[in-house]
Every structure is written in C-alpha cells, then in structure tokens.
Design an enzyme around this catalytic site. Structure first.
Site, PDB file in Angstrom:
ATOM      1  N   ASP B  32      38.374 141.607 -50.909  1.00 64.02           N
ATOM      2  CA  ASP B  32      38.588 141.452 -52.340  1.00 64.02           C
ATOM      3  C   ASP B  32      38.206 140.035 -52.755  1.00 64.02           C
ATOM      4  O   ASP B  32      37.396 139.393 -52.089  1.00 64.02           O
ATOM      5  CB  ASP B  32      40.058 141.781 -52.680  1.00 64.02           C
ATOM      6  N   HIS B  87      42.986 139.490 -58.717  1.00 64.19           N
ATOM      7  CA  HIS B  87      42.687 140.865 -58.302  1.00 64.19           C
ATOM      8  C   HIS B  87      43.020 141.117 -56.826  1.00 64.19           C
ATOM      9  O   HIS B  87      43.649 142.115 -56.472  1.00 64.19           O
ATOM     10  CB  HIS B  87      41.208 141.138 -58.584  1.00 64.19           C
ATOM     11  N   SER B 405      40.652 150.166 -58.683  1.00 62.13           N
ATOM     12  CA  SER B 405      41.027 149.060 -57.785  1.00 62.13           C
ATOM     13  C   SER B 405      42.496 149.129 -57.411  1.00 62.13           C
ATOM     14  O   SER B 405      42.886 148.676 -56.333  1.00 62.13           O
ATOM     15  CB  SER B 405      40.800 147.711 -58.469  1.00 62.13           C
TER      16      SER B 405
END
Lengths: 87, 615
Positions: B32, B87, B405
C-alpha cells in the site's frame, strides 16, 4: 519515465528463478542488458532486479532494445512500467 | 470496523473462537502507501518477538521504526515507508489492527476498531506514493514472498486490463501462490460499468465492495419544520442553528452565468451573496463552497456513498432535493439547519456499491470475477498522523473511508483468520472456503452489472469459512493447465512455472477446479449444453454423505444436472470428482443466467454459483 534519449522503463519478466545452483540472477540481468545495448557499462539502465522469488528486472530501454529483449530466450514478457492506483 | 466485523459475525474479544498462538505467528503483508507505526492499532503491547519463520527486515527508511506488531517494512517509492495519505494505515488496520476501544470519527461510528486477526503481525511494503508503479509492486512481491508473509493484501489496481504476463499483480500473485501465499486484491472502483473489473487472475481472490447495516445520515431541518435526510458524512455540529439558504442560480455572478451557477461551477457564483449562507447546489464541488465562504452546502446526491468534507454538508436524494427547492421557492427568506451526521443500524444489507467494479472477466471469460464481496462503505479504521481529513491542521487517529480498498483487507483478514485454524491449507483451499460459505446475495437491480458480476459468490462469512466441509483445491499444476488451455505455449509455461510443462492435453479454462462455475457462450445459441468438471476435497467430517441441490435464480431457464448427485466421503482429505452439465435455450443475451449448486451433508452447505452468459 521517459528521458531525453527516448528511453522508457520496461519490466522484463523472466518467470521462475532457475533452480541451477550456479545461476546468479543479477549477473544474468546485467549480461542481458549489456548484450541488447551493446554497452559494457549499464549505469543508469538497470532500475530493479527481481531475484528472490522470481526472475526479471526493470530497465531503461529504447523501443528497439525492448524488441530485442522481448525476443531473447528466457524472457516471458516485456511491458512498460505502468502506474496503478490505490482503490 | 467498529461495525463491519460485528455485521459479519466476527465478534469482539472472547466472543469469537480464536487460535491465538497460530494467529500470533501469522504475518499479513500489506502492499500500500506505507503505514503509520505510531498508531495504537499497531502498538506491540503484549506481543512477543516476531515469528521464527520471519525472514524480513525493518527497512522503512529514515525515522521509521518497527516493533513486535509491525515486524517489517520496506519502501520502494522514494522517501520512507511512512504513510502520507492514510490509505495504507487504514487498510492494514482493517486486516490486522489491534482492537482499540472507544474510537470514533468526531463521535461517528463509536466503538472498538479492530482487524480480523488482531494478534497477527504486519509487514508493510510501501509501493505507492501517489501512484503505484509496476516495478515497485513486483519488488514488493519479490521481497514479501521471500520474507515469509502468509497472506498479501493489495488494494491497488488499474483501470485497464492486461494479459496475465503483463499484469504485475497477477505475476506476483502467481509466484506467491506457488509458495503457499494467498493474494487478496481489490476489485476496483470503476463500477457499475460492465466488464470494468481488472483483477482477473484465478489464483487471486478478488473482492467487491458492499454495504453493512450501518450508515451515516444527516438531517436538514427546513424553516417550515420539515426534515429531510441526507446520507452525508458531516462531522460539524452547528448546534441546530438555521442559516439562510441560497440556491446557486440565485447567486450567479452575472445574468449569463445563471445556468452554471445552478451547478455551482467555479467562477459562476457571486461570493458576496453566498458568504455566511447555506449554498444549495445541483452538483457539489467542495472547492466552490469553501472559496465562496458558505457556512454549509446542500446538494443533489445520487450516489450511494459519502466522503469527508471540510464544511458541513448534506447530500439529498433527488426527491428530497426537489422538496428543498420547492421550499426555497415558496418563501421569501428560506432557512435551514444542517445537522451533524448520526449513525443508524437498520439498513437492508449487504447491497453491492455502485462504484465496485463489475465482471465479466475479459481475459479469462470462463472465470467469474469478482470472487466475493465485503464491507467497503464508510469504514472507520486507523489513520496516519500525516493525513489530514480536512486539508487543514486537524489530525485524526481514526478516519472513515470507502472503496474496494476497504473491502479487500476485510477478506485478507478473513483469509488469515481461516489460516489460523488450517495452517496447512493451500491458497486455493482458503479461497474456496471463503467463496463457498459466502452469504447468498440477490441482484439489487436488474441490469447486467448487478448480478454475480457484481458480487461473485456472495458476501464473506468469516466464521462459516473456517468450517466449509468441502473445498475446491487447485495446485500450481492446475493453474498451468488452465493457462495452457488459454493458449499459452509450453515454452512460456516452463519459464513461468520453472518446471517442464506439456501442454498437449488442453484443459478447458472452465474446468479449472474453481469454486464458482462460469462460461461464456460464443453466441446466443438457440440451445446449448456445457459441462464443468470439478473435484472436491473433504475437510469436514470423515464419514459424510453430501447430496447436491441446484437452486435456480429468479428468471433462470437453465437445466442443471450433477453427476454423481451424491458424494460419499469415507475419510478426511478424500477427493471426489463430479460433473455439472448445464443446458438451456434462448438465453437472454443481455443478462447472465445463473443458478447455485449446493452440496450439503446436513451440517455444511457448500455453495457454488453457476453463471452462463452470452455476448
């Protein structure tokens, strides 16, 4: 990823690592680059070398070099270094 | 995650059966945008040293430290492995974060955030810094496989589709699978368009996004007392104070700009008419609301998801928005209060989200993708200190995000949870367990993209996945045969697999021992008959008899015959084969026809979707 010589980073995917004890991925990647570029020094050409879990490398190549490497024995595929996104 | 795991039945703490010693030896590789090591979700309080099998390192760069929870880090993008967007921190905590009580996002979603396997370890591989280059992703696979991770979660994708040998995630996942590591990949956020999915390889587990029973709503109270309900994520509390409403077109900067002012397009509004008022727009452009000095914004919102904004907002569905406009027209001084969002738990769920990418699979037409769905709407999970939700100086430890995601690490966490009970299971066995025990879902709409092409086998069920009864196992050799069937030649296959390959007996791709069955007819035949070959492995009860049952989905005209229709297992790990022959005529060329095959021994229900489509 393009520089002034119209080189672009390509991924050269070579599949699984050969099981031969004398195979050294990095030297193989350097030799391939030397062969297709005709240059003894590949400084700035080899971006990454994949050698722990599978075989391949990322390198700065011209279009004609890309075609040369794509036709070499041991190469599965050659493709541009794309940009993916988080989802 | 304060609600998503409960929704799926994976309850907090001792309410869920766990194999803690194995869980503590389980390592999740997170590919990520890096991670925020200081988050409480990754504190190593109570953790011992890394598992002995761990061969990785902490190479997160300058000022980056690992601990006994976050046991490894590498970065391929320049800089270090620190997460700047939030994220990577978010996804890592969804899969494997510690349980952290009394958490919320400004009071919203209050509860205990946690991963599926809080006792597991995390190795973070930073492959994105704004963009995620192929060479970074391949480096991460090269390292993570050798480092000894158990599961890889990668919430990354492309909008374009590439053949497997030119797709870095498919390449890396193949070599991961060869070493017993399952890769879980986000389906993508390019839905609801047909064939928008780009995660297509059968050796990966591809995850769509759906809703849970929880949703954030916020009310708009009009001057006449009427209340409208928006589905926005509004964290700002204006204490119920009413402010004047200004419809965009009433605040046009000139007579010629009235039309674009209705949509609140930049430069079409006279800021002096908007400042201090609630701006009402057909389309919400946050930048316009900020720069005109609006105190809040109400807009027409047709979407099924909301994102965090830096000012009070409410997105109204069309009917409510029209009511608002009627009210504005009906009075000389229209006013309204935009209230802070509230949490409600009574939503019909799961429903597939509009943005979740849809099948069919345009590389391997006979492999159904996505595989499963999981929660991907407004998930509260850990945040990086460097990620600022409102683009000002406000820092939050936990934030709310939506996307495939977010659904991807939910399933990666479940895969890890299953693996803690069955450490020797292959990636395909874990995948099969997750798919065949998934909750059955129905198409929420009738369009092509709202069928199994939206949700695959259904919604992940973590507890049931630990006890599937039967599994569809596929080894590397099966995937090689599958690729031969896709016309990859023996030389290429030898290079990929590292072994001599004979592609003489070409296996049909639809006969890969996959937990779902799908085939694309080359055209809309007046009549057709196709056969799927499958083998199941008994992982339930030694002496068991499974009877087959076929359930046709609404409107389906398929004839499905299973042979043999009964499987008698005498021992654990026994394998038995069967065929499924699907025939029919005059199929709808615009919609797939589908059914479910269920093998049941009275305790286990092993369900596989069957999907036939044309065109």
């Amino acid at each position: 990823t393009k520089d002034h010589q119209e080189k672009q980073v390509y991924i050269v995917y070579m599949g699984s690592l050969p099981s031969r004890a004398d195979y050294t991925p990095m030297s193989n990647h350097v030799s391939i680059l030397q062969e297709i570029t005709g240059e003894s020094s590949i400084e700035g050409r080899l971006v990454r070398s994949y050698k722990r879990s599978f075989n391949g490398f990322a390198a700065r190549l011209t279009e004609s070099e890309r075609q040369l490497v794509a036709n070499m024995e041991g190469v599965v595929s050659v493709f541009p270094n794309k940009k993916l996104k988080l989802q | 995650t304060t609600a998503s795991w409960d929704f799926m039945g994976l309850k907090e703490g001792n309410k869920t059966n766990r194999n803690l010693s194995v869980e503590s030896d389980t390592i999740i590789g997170v590919f990520d945008g890096g991670i925020w090591p200081e988050s409480e979700s990754f504190s190593d309080k109570g953790f011992g040293p890394p598992p002995k099998k761990w061969k990785g390192i902490c190479a997160g760069g300058n000022n980056f430290t690992c601990n006994n929870k976050l046991i490894g880090a590498r970065h391929y993008a320049p800089g270090n492995a620190t997460d700047s967007s939030g994220h990577g921190t978010h996804t890592a905590s969804i899969a494997a974060g510690n349980a952290v009580a009394k958490t919320s996002f400004f009071g919203l979603g209050y509860g205990t955030v946690r991963g599926a396997v809080p006792a597991s370890r995390i190795a973070a591989y930073k492959v994105c810094d704004g963009e995620c280059k192929d060479d970074y992703i391949l480096s991460a696979f090269d390292d993570a496989i050798a480092d000894g991770v158990d599961i890889i979660t990668i919430s990354i994708g492309d909008i374009n589709v590439y053949p497997f040998e030119k797709d870095p995630i498919a390449i890396g996942a193949f070599h991961a699978m060869s070493k017993g590591i399952l890769t879980v990949n986000a389906a993508g956020n390019t839905g609801p368009y047909t064939a928008s999915i780009a995660s297509l390889a059968p050796w990966m587990l591809t995850v769509a996004a759906s809703t849970t029973n929880r949703v954030f709503v916020n009310k708009v109270v009009l001057g006449d007392g009427k209340t409208l309900v928006g589905n926005s994520l509004n964290t700002f509390d204006l204490k119920g104070e009413k402010f004047p409403l200004v419809y965009g077109k009433s605040a046009a900067s000139s007579a010629s700009e009235v039309k674009c002012a209705e949509d609140c397009t930049p430069n079409c509004l006279d800021a002096s008419l908007v400042k201090g008022n609630i701006l009402v727009c057909n389309i919400f452009l946050p930048y316009v609301a900020y720069t005109t000095g609006a105190v809040a914004c109400i807009f027409k919102d047709g979407s099924d998801w909301a994102q965090i904004e830096g000012i009070p907002v409410s997105g109204l569905q069309e009917d409510d928005f029209e009511s608002l406009l009627s009210y504005i027209k009906s009075t000389n001084s229209p006013k309204a209060a935009v209230l802070k969002s509230e949490t409600v738990f009574n939503q019909p769920a799961p429903k597939i989200l509009s943005f979740s990418s849809r099948g069919p699979n345009i590389i391997a037409a006979d492999i159904l993708k996505p595989d499963v769905t999981a929660p991907g709407l407004e998930i509260l999970a850990a945040n990086s200190h460097k990620a600022l939700p409102f683009y000002d100086n406000t820092h939050v430890k936990y934030t709310v995000e939506s996307g495939t995601s977010m659904s991807c690490p939910h399933v990666a966490g479940v895969a890890a949870y299953v693996k803690t009970f069955h450490p020797k299971w292959s990636p395909s066995m874990i995948k099969s367990a997750i798919m065949t025990t998934a909750w059955s879902m129905n198409a929420s709409e009738t369009r092509y993209a709202s069928t199994e092409f939206a949700y695959g086998a259904g919604h992940v069920d973590p507890i049931a996945a630990t006890n599937p009864g039967l599994v569809y196992d596929s080894a590397k050799a099966d995937y090689i045969a599958f690729l031969c069937g896709m016309n990859y030649n023996a030389t290429t296959m030898k290079l990929i697999s590292g072994e001599a390959v004979t592609c003489t007996e070409k296996s049909l791709p639809r006969n890969l021992n996959y937990p779902s069955m799908s085939t694309k007819l080359s055209r809309s035949y007046s009549s057709f008959s196709v056969t799927f070959s499958r083998t199941v492995t008994n992982v339930g009860t030694p002496n068991s008899t499974y009877k087959s049952k076929v359930v046709l989905n609404h409107g389906s005209k398929l004839n499905v015959k299973v042979s043999p229709s009964v499987l008698s297992m005498k021992s654990l790990n026994e394998k038995q084969s069967f065929t499924v022959t699907v025939s029919g005529s005059d199929l709808d060329s615009k919609l797939p026809s589908s059914a479910n095959l269920i093998w049941s021994d009275g305790t286990h229900n092993v369900r596989s979707p069957i999907v036939v489509y044309a065109g």
